[in-house]
Design a protein around this motif. Structure first.
Motif, mmCIF file in Angstrom:
data_model
loop_
_atom_site.group_PDB
_atom_site.id
_atom_site.type_symbol
_atom_site.label_atom_id
_atom_site.label_comp_id
_atom_site.label_asym_id
_atom_site.label_seq_id
_atom_site.Cartn_x
_atom_site.Cartn_y
_atom_site.Cartn_z
ATOM 1 N N PRO A 329 54.021 20.385 86.148
ATOM 2 C CA PRO A 329 52.622 20.836 86.247
ATOM 3 C C PRO A 329 52.104 21.521 84.990
ATOM 4 O O PRO A 329 50.896 21.512 84.728
ATOM 5 C CB PRO A 329 52.665 21.809 87.436
ATOM 6 N N HIS A 330 53.009 22.127 84.194
ATOM 7 C CA HIS A 330 52.573 22.782 82.957
ATOM 8 C C HIS A 330 51.973 21.772 81.990
ATOM 9 O O HIS A 330 51.123 22.130 81.157
ATOM 10 C CB HIS A 330 53.751 23.481 82.277
ATOM 11 N N ASP A 331 52.433 20.509 82.067
ATOM 12 C CA ASP A 331 51.976 19.466 81.140
ATOM 13 C C ASP A 331 51.203 18.363 81.856
ATOM 14 O O ASP A 331 51.063 17.267 81.323
ATOM 15 C CB ASP A 331 53.182 18.842 80.421
ATOM 16 N N SER A 332 50.694 18.645 83.022
ATOM 17 C CA SER A 332 50.089 17.582 83.843
ATOM 18 C C SER A 332 48.674 17.236 83.400
ATOM 19 O O SER A 332 47.979 18.045 82.767
ATOM 20 C CB SER A 332 50.056 18.013 85.308
ATOM 21 N N ALA A 333 48.254 16.029 83.769
ATOM 22 C CA ALA A 333 46.886 15.597 83.485
ATOM 23 C C ALA A 333 45.881 16.495 84.193
ATOM 24 O O ALA A 333 44.811 16.805 83.647
ATOM 25 C CB ALA A 333 46.710 14.142 83.921
ATOM 26 N N GLU A 334 46.229 16.930 85.402
ATOM 27 C CA GLU A 334 45.317 17.792 86.167
ATOM 28 C C GLU A 334 45.061 19.101 85.425
ATOM 29 O O GLU A 334 43.933 19.584 85.335
ATOM 30 C CB GLU A 334 45.899 18.085 87.553
ATOM 31 N N ARG A 335 46.157 19.690 84.900
ATOM 32 C CA ARG A 335 46.002 20.956 84.192
ATOM 33 C C ARG A 335 45.127 20.790 82.956
ATOM 34 O O ARG A 335 44.204 21.577 82.707
ATOM 35 C CB ARG A 335 47.361 21.510 83.781
ATOM 36 N N TYR A 336 45.394 19.753 82.172
ATOM 37 C CA TYR A 336 44.651 19.585 80.931
ATOM 38 C C TYR A 336 43.221 19.129 81.177
ATOM 39 O O TYR A 336 42.315 19.477 80.408
ATOM 40 C CB TYR A 336 45.412 18.657 79.981
ATOM 41 N N THR A 337 43.007 18.382 82.231
ATOM 42 C CA THR A 337 41.631 18.038 82.609
ATOM 43 C C THR A 337 40.866 19.309 82.956
ATOM 44 O O THR A 337 39.706 19.478 82.568
ATOM 45 C CB THR A 337 41.626 17.060 83.796
ATOM 46 N N GLY A 338 41.527 20.210 83.692
ATOM 47 C CA GLY A 338 40.910 21.486 84.035
ATOM 48 C C GLY A 338 40.592 22.340 82.822
ATOM 49 O O GLY A 338 39.662 23.153 82.835
ATOM 50 N N LEU A 339 41.354 22.152 81.750
ATOM 51 C CA LEU A 339 41.114 22.897 80.512
ATOM 52 C C LEU A 339 40.006 22.278 79.661
ATOM 53 O O LEU A 339 39.614 22.842 78.636
ATOM 54 C CB LEU A 339 42.404 22.956 79.684
ATOM 55 N N GLY A 340 39.521 21.094 80.081
ATOM 56 C CA GLY A 340 38.430 20.459 79.352
ATOM 57 C C GLY A 340 38.821 19.269 78.512
ATOM 58 O O GLY A 340 38.018 18.750 77.733
ATOM 59 N N VAL A 341 40.071 18.796 78.676
ATOM 60 C CA VAL A 341 40.543 17.638 77.919
ATOM 61 C C VAL A 341 40.314 16.369 78.743
ATOM 62 O O VAL A 341 40.622 16.336 79.939
ATOM 63 C CB VAL A 341 42.039 17.775 77.575
ATOM 64 N N ASP A 342 39.801 15.333 78.103
ATOM 65 C CA ASP A 342 39.676 14.018 78.738
ATOM 66 C C ASP A 342 41.022 13.302 78.575
ATOM 67 O O ASP A 342 41.363 12.846 77.485
ATOM 68 C CB ASP A 342 38.549 13.230 78.072
ATOM 69 N N VAL A 343 41.797 13.243 79.656
ATOM 70 C CA VAL A 343 43.135 12.648 79.609
ATOM 71 C C VAL A 343 43.060 11.201 80.078
ATOM 72 O O VAL A 343 42.566 10.917 81.170
ATOM 73 C CB VAL A 343 44.129 13.433 80.488
ATOM 74 N N VAL A 344 43.560 10.279 79.239
ATOM 75 C CA VAL A 344 43.513 8.851 79.559
ATOM 76 C C VAL A 344 44.932 8.293 79.534
ATOM 77 O O VAL A 344 45.671 8.492 78.561
ATOM 78 C CB VAL A 344 42.634 8.085 78.546
ATOM 79 N N GLN A 345 45.305 7.586 80.612
ATOM 80 C CA GLN A 345 46.602 6.913 80.670
ATOM 81 C C GLN A 345 46.426 5.507 80.108
ATOM 82 O O GLN A 345 45.725 4.672 80.673
ATOM 83 C CB GLN A 345 47.082 6.831 82.121
ATOM 84 N N GLY A 346 47.041 5.254 78.968
ATOM 85 C CA GLY A 346 46.888 3.938 78.357
ATOM 86 C C GLY A 346 47.527 3.902 76.979
ATOM 87 O O GLY A 346 48.097 4.884 76.502
ATOM 88 N N ALA A 347 47.427 2.726 76.332
ATOM 89 C CA ALA A 347 48.001 2.515 74.995
ATOM 90 C C ALA A 347 46.872 2.527 73.977
ATOM 91 O O ALA A 347 45.917 1.757 74.087
ATOM 92 C CB ALA A 347 48.748 1.194 74.942
ATOM 93 N N ALA A 348 46.994 3.403 72.979
ATOM 94 C CA ALA A 348 45.937 3.551 71.980
ATOM 95 C C ALA A 348 46.287 2.808 70.698
ATOM 96 O O ALA A 348 47.452 2.750 70.297
ATOM 97 C CB ALA A 348 45.711 5.024 71.678
ATOM 98 N N LYS A 349 45.256 2.254 70.071
ATOM 99 C CA LYS A 349 45.421 1.600 68.773
ATOM 100 C C LYS A 349 44.218 1.932 67.906
ATOM 101 O O LYS A 349 43.072 1.747 68.331
ATOM 102 C CB LYS A 349 45.555 0.088 68.937
ATOM 103 N N ILE A 350 44.487 2.410 66.703
ATOM 104 C CA ILE A 350 43.413 2.745 65.767
ATOM 105 C C ILE A 350 42.931 1.445 65.126
ATOM 106 O O ILE A 350 43.716 0.717 64.514
ATOM 107 C CB ILE A 350 43.909 3.721 64.685
ATOM 108 N N VAL A 351 41.639 1.148 65.258
ATOM 109 C CA VAL A 351 41.109 -0.110 64.721
ATOM 110 C C VAL A 351 40.210 0.111 63.514
ATOM 111 O O VAL A 351 39.887 -0.834 62.788
ATOM 112 C CB VAL A 351 40.359 -0.903 65.813
#
Length: 714
Positions: A329-351
């Motif tokens: 829970p210390h590193d969970s998406a719920e916690r960070y979303t609550g802190l104001g971070v937009d958390v996305v589950q996926g693979a990122a690629k810089i284009v």
């Protein structure tokens, strides 16, 4: 050709020798210039062409022979010829002189360097052909090195002479104007009170701020160059996109959200990264269970006649998973979303430098535009290409946590922190462990006595520590797995049931668009002191950036990455690695900050060593942990701390006092003067400071004090 080179060397050496023998440098000072100013100006008025010729030739010779005094000659040019003509004359004279020095270096040394360092020189020449002109322009505009060194060193490369000439003239022009202008003001100076004239003060201000202006100008030029082939969006969806949800990525995104930036954190696996899921947390949970078993085996040391424990390895590994779940829970998406971070589950690629494509779990893709990007993709266990390794189903620190049956015969490849921690843990859980290390000792980054203590403990606990053994090949013979290792020229056969590979970690660099954008990488992403890549708005932090692959260092870098990414160009900070601590959680525990002896010797740093044996500490004796030591390196004759190594129980906790001391500039005297609770292990920090104080006691003063007390006794 050899005769011509000797002739040139003789001529150059003679000219330089005459300069110093005749003490011609005495004429190149401001006082002499002022004293001779009237005579020089009178000669100039009567012999304009001759005076220009003489000055020009002197300047060319000074620059070509790399003699001191160019700065004063430039000031003199302004004083004698004025801003316009002084600038023109100095610009051409300095460039011609520099080019002559460049050509002499090439003529005399290029062939010799090419013969000695041919392959390396080819790589340098390739770089010079690609970026040489811009690099030279940078050195000329902001002189990071003395100009004579630039002339000599670039003469050894394949840079074209005409390129060297025009880039040098262009790059030095701005600085020439500033110096010549200062010379014109000095030429008008009639008395000491004239020093305070606005013109002269303005010239000195220009001299002071010119490097700053030039540096900013170069940054703008560099940015325009690197972004030349890209179209910058007119507006952005995000202030920051962070790729990777490990320690560096989590802290970066948290800081961004805390300062009200719009930030997206992208993670394709599990938040928390290796530390939570496969690294620090599970390994420490396993070590704790193994340590309890070791205490059961030592029951008689604590006055307990007998003790036993029934161990189910599967239960131990399930406990490890439960610890992970408790911390998740210390590193969970719920916690960070609550802190104001937009958390996305996926693979990122810089284009592009401002665009990131995110492939979501359902296969769809979204593209985000962002002002800045932080690459925090972490690292993975490095698996060496040893023949046959793929056939034996090797384990790493990633998948060892899937085990539910204890291997009876386990080989651990590697004697670093991860290999040592898992070696001892599995041995204490009942496996027959053989540790194979190709170097002469395990824990090679520590001093030899540290390695010796850990090795001695391992062997006492039944571990076969094989140093100087290089893994050559894995075989399966008649259903049995065998490692062939080379030791002192002979092959050693080591049968095993499972092998754990722990020989280091490799940065995750593939699949994120780095190659397509041309972001340089080696073992890690190449970054500057601000954690910027070659694209000023793309940063890297954590294991993927190095140079330290620790969770706490990743979090430390994250602050710099976040603040620099969000507030550059208003303000940015260089990452500070001056005080980096670390610990290896074996028994005896090992912790270090700063230099140890082998590092100090390798770097040629003078030091004193003060030690304290923890076997003499009351609390360590009471706890049955009377082993280990503290070793402090200090500046000779002073109490300033250069580094500390602690070996013993809770070393990772005890080191914190020294981390604070080094960070805040606190010496051993103040540690000695700090009250430490009795009886605690932390008292060892006070006692080692006391040992330093005893060694530096003022003997002469004490002798006088002794006489004083004798006098008072009558």
């Amino acid at each position: 050709m050899q005769a011509r080179k000797l002739a040139v060397v003789a001529a150059v050496a003679s000219a330089i020798a005459l300069f110093f023998i005749l003490d011609l440098g005495q004429y190149l000072n401001l006082q002499n210039l002022k004293e001779q100013q009237a005579a020089i100006e009178a000669f100039r008025d009567e012999n304009v062409l001759l005076s220009v010729t003489i000055y020009f030739v002197i300047y060319v010779l000074m620059a070509a022979l790399s003699l001191p005094g160019a700065a004063l000659l430039t000031l003199a040019g302004g004083a004698v010829f004025g801003l316009l003509w002084g600038t023109v004359i100095v610009s051409f004279a300095s460039t011609i002189g520099a080019t002559l020095a460049f050509l002499m270096s090439r003529f005399l040394l290029r062939n010799w360097v090419e013969q000695r360092f041919g392959q390396r020189l080819q790589a340098i020449d390739a770089g010079v052909r690609r970026e040489g002109a811009f690099y030279l322009f940078t050195l000329r505009l902001v002189p990071a090195f003395p100009f004579f060194l630039v002339n000599l060193l670039l003469g050894l490369t394949a840079m074209k002479t005409r390129t060297y000439y025009w880039v040098s003239q262009l790059g030095m022009l701005a600085g020439t104007i500033v110096y010549v202008n200062a010379g014109t003001q000095l030429g008008k100076l009639e008395s000491l009170s004239g020093i305070l004239s606005p013109g002269l003060l303005g010239s000195f201000v220009l001299l002071g701020i010119f490097p700053l202006i030039a540096r900013k100008l170069l940054e703008v030029i560099r940015m325009n160059k690197v972004f030349a082939n890209w179209t910058k969006p007119s507006r952005f969806d995000r202030n920051l996109v962070v790729i990777g949800g490990g320690s560096a990525g989590l802290v970066t995104s948290y800081i961004a959200a805390a300062v009200k930036a719009k930030v997206t954190l992208v993670e394709k696996h599990k938040l928390g990264g290796d530390c939570l899921n496969t690294g620090c947390v599970p390994s420490k949970a396993l070590i704790r269970s193994a340590k309890f078993l070791s205490h059961v085996g030592r029951s008689q040391e604590f006055g307990i006649r007998s003790a036993r424990a029934e161990v189910d390895f599967a239960d131990v590994m399930e406990r490890v998973q439960s610890v992970i779940k408790a911390i998740e829970p210390h590193d969970s998406a719920e916690r960070y979303t609550g802190l104001g971070v937009d958390v996305v589950q996926g693979a990122a690629k810089i284009v592009s430098p401002w665009e990131v494509d995110i492939t979501l779990e359902d296969g769809s893709t979204q593209r985000l535009t962002t002002r800045s990007i932080v690459i925090a993709t972490g690292a993975r266990p490095f698996v060496p290409p040893i023949p046959g390794i793929e056939q034996v189903s090797y384990l790493t620190s990633d998948n060892v946590w899937e085990l539910r049956e204890l291997p009876q015969r386990l080989i651990v490849l590697g004697g670093g922190p991860i290999g040592c921690e898992l070696t001892q843990a599995f041995a204490r859980l009942g496996a027959s462990v053989t540790q194979v290390e190709m170097e002469a000792r395990i824990m090679g980054r520590e001093d030899p006595e540290v390695s010796d203590l850990v090795t001695e403990r391992f062997r006492a606990e039944g571990v076969a520590v094989l140093t100087g053994h290089k893994a050559k090949e894995f075989l399966i013979e008649n259903g049995e797995k065998i490692l062939i290792a080379e030791h002192e020229g002979e092959d050693v056969r080591i049968p095993f049931d499972a092998v754990l590979v722990a020989v280091g970690r490799a940065a995750n660099l593939k699949g994120f668009g780095l190659e397509e954008l041309g972001i340089p990488t080696g073992r890690t992403v190449d970054t500057n002191a601000f954690l910027q890549t070659n694209y000023p708005n793309i940063y890297a932090a954590g294991d993927v950036a190095g140079p330290f692959q620790f969770t706490h260092t990743a979090a430390h870098q994250a602050w710099y990455a976040a603040v620099n990414a969000l507030f550059d160009p208003l303000k940015k900070f260089k990452a500070d690695y001056s005080v980096i601590p670390w610990a290896t959680f074996v028994e005896p525990e090992v912790a270090r900050v700063g230099l140890n002896e082998q590092d100090a010797k390798a770097q040629g740093i003078a030091f004193e060593v003060t030690t304290y044996g923890i076997d003499d500490l009351d609390r360590a004796i009471a706890d049955g942990e009377a082993h280990g030591f503290i070793k402090v390196l200090t500046v000779p004759g002073k109490d300033r701390i250069l580094g500390v190594t602690i070996v013993g129980e809770h070393a990772g906790d005890l080191i914190a006092e020294y981390v604070l001391a080094m960070k805040q500039g606190i010496g051993l005297n103040k540690i000695l003067g700090t009250i430490h609770i009795y009886p605690t292990l932390a008292e060892a920090n006070k006692y080692v400071a006391g040992n330093w104080k005893k060694a530096h006691a003022p003997q002469q003063l004490l002798a006088w004090v002794e006489r004083f007390h004798a006098w008072r006794r009558g």
